[in-house]
Design a protein around this motif. Structure first.
Motif, PDB file in Angstrom:
ATOM      1  N   ARG A 103      42.675  45.921  54.417  1.00  0.00           N
ATOM      2  CA  ARG A 103      42.124  45.839  55.810  1.00  0.00           C
ATOM      3  C   ARG A 103      40.673  45.001  55.880  1.00  0.00           C
ATOM      4  N   LEU A 104      39.961  45.185  55.091  1.00  0.00           N
ATOM      5  CA  LEU A 104      38.697  44.061  55.089  1.00  0.00           C
ATOM      6  C   LEU A 104      38.932  42.832  55.034  1.00  0.00           C
ATOM      7  N   GLN A 105      39.955  42.475  53.982  1.00  0.00           N
ATOM      8  CA  GLN A 105      40.339  41.031  53.643  1.00  0.00           C
ATOM      9  C   GLN A 105      41.102  40.452  55.004  1.00  0.00           C
ATOM     10  N   THR A 106      41.903  41.422  55.703  1.00  0.00           N
ATOM     11  CA  THR A 106      42.656  40.944  56.951  1.00  0.00           C
ATOM     12  C   THR A 106      41.653  40.456  58.158  1.00  0.00           C
ATOM     13  N   GLU A 107      40.566  41.518  58.148  1.00  0.00           N
ATOM     14  CA  GLU A 107      39.915  41.496  59.656  1.00  0.00           C
ATOM     15  C   GLU A 107      38.514  40.784  59.241  1.00  0.00           C
ATOM     16  N   SER A 108      38.107  40.370  57.867  1.00  0.00           N
ATOM     17  CA  SER A 108      36.849  39.750  57.904  1.00  0.00           C
ATOM     18  C   SER A 108      36.791  38.610  56.987  1.00  0.00           C
ATOM     19  N   PRO A 109      36.684  37.447  57.524  1.00  0.00           N
ATOM     20  CA  PRO A 109      36.467  36.119  56.563  1.00  0.00           C
ATOM     21  C   PRO A 109      35.390  36.250  55.647  1.00  0.00           C
ATOM     22  N   GLU A 110      34.196  36.765  56.377  1.00  0.00           N
ATOM     23  CA  GLU A 110      33.180  36.787  55.514  1.00  0.00           C
ATOM     24  C   GLU A 110      33.397  37.834  54.219  1.00  0.00           C
ATOM     25  N   PHE A 111      33.909  39.048  54.258  1.00  0.00           N
ATOM     26  CA  PHE A 111      34.360  39.779  53.219  1.00  0.00           C
ATOM     27  C   PHE A 111      35.310  39.171  52.425  1.00  0.00           C
ATOM     28  N   ARG A 112      36.518  38.170  52.770  1.00  0.00           N
ATOM     29  CA  ARG A 112      37.252  37.474  51.754  1.00  0.00           C
ATOM     30  C   ARG A 112      36.351  36.563  51.043  1.00  0.00           C
ATOM     31  N   GLU A 113      35.504  35.834  51.613  1.00  0.00           N
ATOM     32  CA  GLU A 113      34.641  34.790  50.967  1.00  0.00           C
ATOM     33  C   GLU A 113      33.757  35.650  49.739  1.00  0.00           C
ATOM     34  N   ASN A 114      33.218  36.704  50.115  1.00  0.00           N
ATOM     35  CA  ASN A 114      32.583  37.405  49.003  1.00  0.00           C
ATOM     36  C   ASN A 114      33.049  38.175  48.347  1.00  0.00           C
ATOM     37  N   TRP A 115      34.438  38.746  48.601  1.00  0.00           N
ATOM     38  CA  TRP A 115      34.982  39.504  47.422  1.00  0.00           C
ATOM     39  C   TRP A 115      35.845  38.532  46.384  1.00  0.00           C
ATOM     40  N   GLU A 116      35.797  37.360  46.949  1.00  0.00           N
ATOM     41  CA  GLU A 116      36.413  36.463  45.846  1.00  0.00           C
ATOM     42  C   GLU A 116      35.480  35.988  44.822  1.00  0.00           C
ATOM     43  N   ARG A 117      34.203  36.080  45.106  1.00  0.00           N
ATOM     44  CA  ARG A 117      33.074  35.901  44.177  1.00  0.00           C
ATOM     45  C   ARG A 117      33.115  36.564  42.936  1.00  0.00           C
ATOM     46  N   TYR A 118      33.485  37.851  42.988  1.00  0.00           N
ATOM     47  CA  TYR A 118      33.790  38.596  41.857  1.00  0.00           C
ATOM     48  C   TYR A 118      32.223  39.194  41.460  1.00  0.00           C
ATOM     49  N   GLU A 119      31.536  39.374  42.418  1.00  0.00           N
ATOM     50  CA  GLU A 119      30.242  39.725  41.854  1.00  0.00           C
ATOM     51  C   GLU A 119      30.142  41.469  41.886  1.00  0.00           C
ATOM     52  N   VAL A 120      29.260  41.826  41.068  1.00  0.00           N
ATOM     53  CA  VAL A 120      29.237  43.297  40.946  1.00  0.00           C
ATOM     54  C   VAL A 120      27.737  43.685  41.018  1.00  0.00           C
ATOM     55  N   VAL A 121      27.443  44.792  41.646  1.00  0.00           N
ATOM     56  CA  VAL A 121      25.915  45.276  41.804  1.00  0.00           C
ATOM     57  C   VAL A 121      25.897  46.691  41.877  1.00  0.00           C
ATOM     58  N   ALA A 122      24.834  47.160  40.987  1.00  0.00           N
ATOM     59  CA  ALA A 122      24.747  48.534  41.081  1.00  0.00           C
ATOM     60  C   ALA A 122      23.878  49.237  42.080  1.00  0.00           C
ATOM     61  N   THR A 123      24.011  50.497  42.456  1.00  0.00           N
ATOM     62  CA  THR A 123      23.236  50.859  43.392  1.00  0.00           C
ATOM     63  C   THR A 123      21.846  50.942  43.135  1.00  0.00           C
ATOM     64  N   ARG A 124      20.920  50.686  43.867  1.00  0.00           N
ATOM     65  CA  ARG A 124      19.484  50.567  43.930  1.00  0.00           C
ATOM     66  C   ARG A 124      18.582  50.701  45.064  1.00  0.00           C
TER      67      ARG A 124
END
Length: 298
Positions: free
Chosen positions: A216-237
């Motif tokens: 759903r995020l990939q469909t509705e948000s270009p910003e999410f698609r761009e960030n998702w394709e970065r394959y970044e991971v962050v721990a909660t802080r």
């Protein structure tokens, strides 16, 4: 008294399944016929005889095959995935009771937080209220907002007005205008939340609810698609954040996550003011909504 045989038991089970398929077909037809083309942005045209939407229109809006959807309304014995049921519920604008009925008729479990908000004790609900006017909520590892107090409800808009199935912080920061306008460092926050979602998804790659959220995020948000394709991971802080509340102004707070179980599952998120001015503004925000009922029902 006649003894029941395996064949009669199987026959009764098959009969029950058939009845449920017929009920599902009738329910879908009734919901389809009440939605006007104008409600979903389609032209009515001059030759329309079908009340409401046509089958092919529902199929197109739900991104499923026309033949497959026709079989569904014909009570065919076909498997219906939770992703398809979710899409149909959105297209047909089902309310929470109708959505639950749809999943029950399909003999499927609704994976959205609206249907699976469990495991939050009365003590945790009470603690959320005791923390007012400090904003606080409970989220799971998918960032579904399962419970929250009065101040949090109005921190980034009117959370009570958001449908329960849409109460997900990753989703809201990408598609909800009120949330987007309230977050001072929006681009960074979107990127960090996307990275957190990818990190936590590693243990849930095959689960329908997680896949539905990402799709759903990939469909509705270009910003999410761009960030998702970065394959970044962050721990909660913990970190300092700034929100621009339309009622009380700029708020500067420190976010802290407190885990409610040994695993990294549900956690309570609190926002503590960094200065006296922010504390006074949070107290004012809480007071402005003093007639509101409790907000932490999951």
């Amino acid at each position: 008294m006649a003894q029941e045989t395996p064949s009669t038991t199987a026959g009764r089970a098959a009969s029950g399944s058939e009845i449920r398929r017929h009920e599902l077909a009738a329910f879908l037809r009734s919901r389809r016929e009440r939605i006007t083309p104008e409600q979903v942005g389609l032209p009515r045209g001059t030759r329309r005889r079908t009340p409401g939407l046509r089958r092919e229109e529902v199929a197109h809006l739900s991104a499923v095959g026309v033949t497959w959807y026709t079989w569904l309304e014909q009570s065919r014995d076909i498997h219906v995935s939770v992703q398809v049921l979710d899409a149909l519920a959105r297209t047909l604008e089902l309310d929470p009771s109708e959505r639950a009925h749809l999943f029950q008729l399909a003999d499927a479990t609704d994976p959205t937080p609206a249907a699976s908000c469990t495991g939050i004790s009365d003590a945790v609900h009470g603690l959320l209220h005791q923390l007012d006017p400090l904003p606080a909520c409970v989220q799971n590892s998918r960032h579904d907002i399962l419970a929250y107090n009065r101040t949090y409800a109005h921190l980034l808009g009117d959370l009570d007005a958001v449908p329960p199935e849409d109460r997900n912080s990753v989703l809201l920061i990408h598609i909800d205008p009120q949330w987007s306008e309230s977050i001072v460092q929006l681009e960074e926050s979107r990127r960090v939340l996307t990275a957190k979602l990818r990190a936590s998804m590693a243990g849930h790659l095959s689960e329908p609810a997680w896949k539905m959220l990402v799709k759903r995020l990939q469909t509705e948000s270009p910003e999410f698609r761009e960030n998702w394709e970065r394959y970044e991971v962050v721990a909660t802080r913990s970190k300092t954040k700034q929100f621009r509340n339309p009622e009380v102004g700029l708020l500067t707070v420190t976010q802290t996550d407190m885990w409610l179980s040994p695993e990294n599952g549900a956690r309570m998120i609190t926002y503590v003011p960094v200065d006296a001015e922010t504390r006074a503004r949070l107290e004012n925000l809480y007071a402005l909504h003093g007639d509101a009922e409790g907000h932490s029902e999951g």
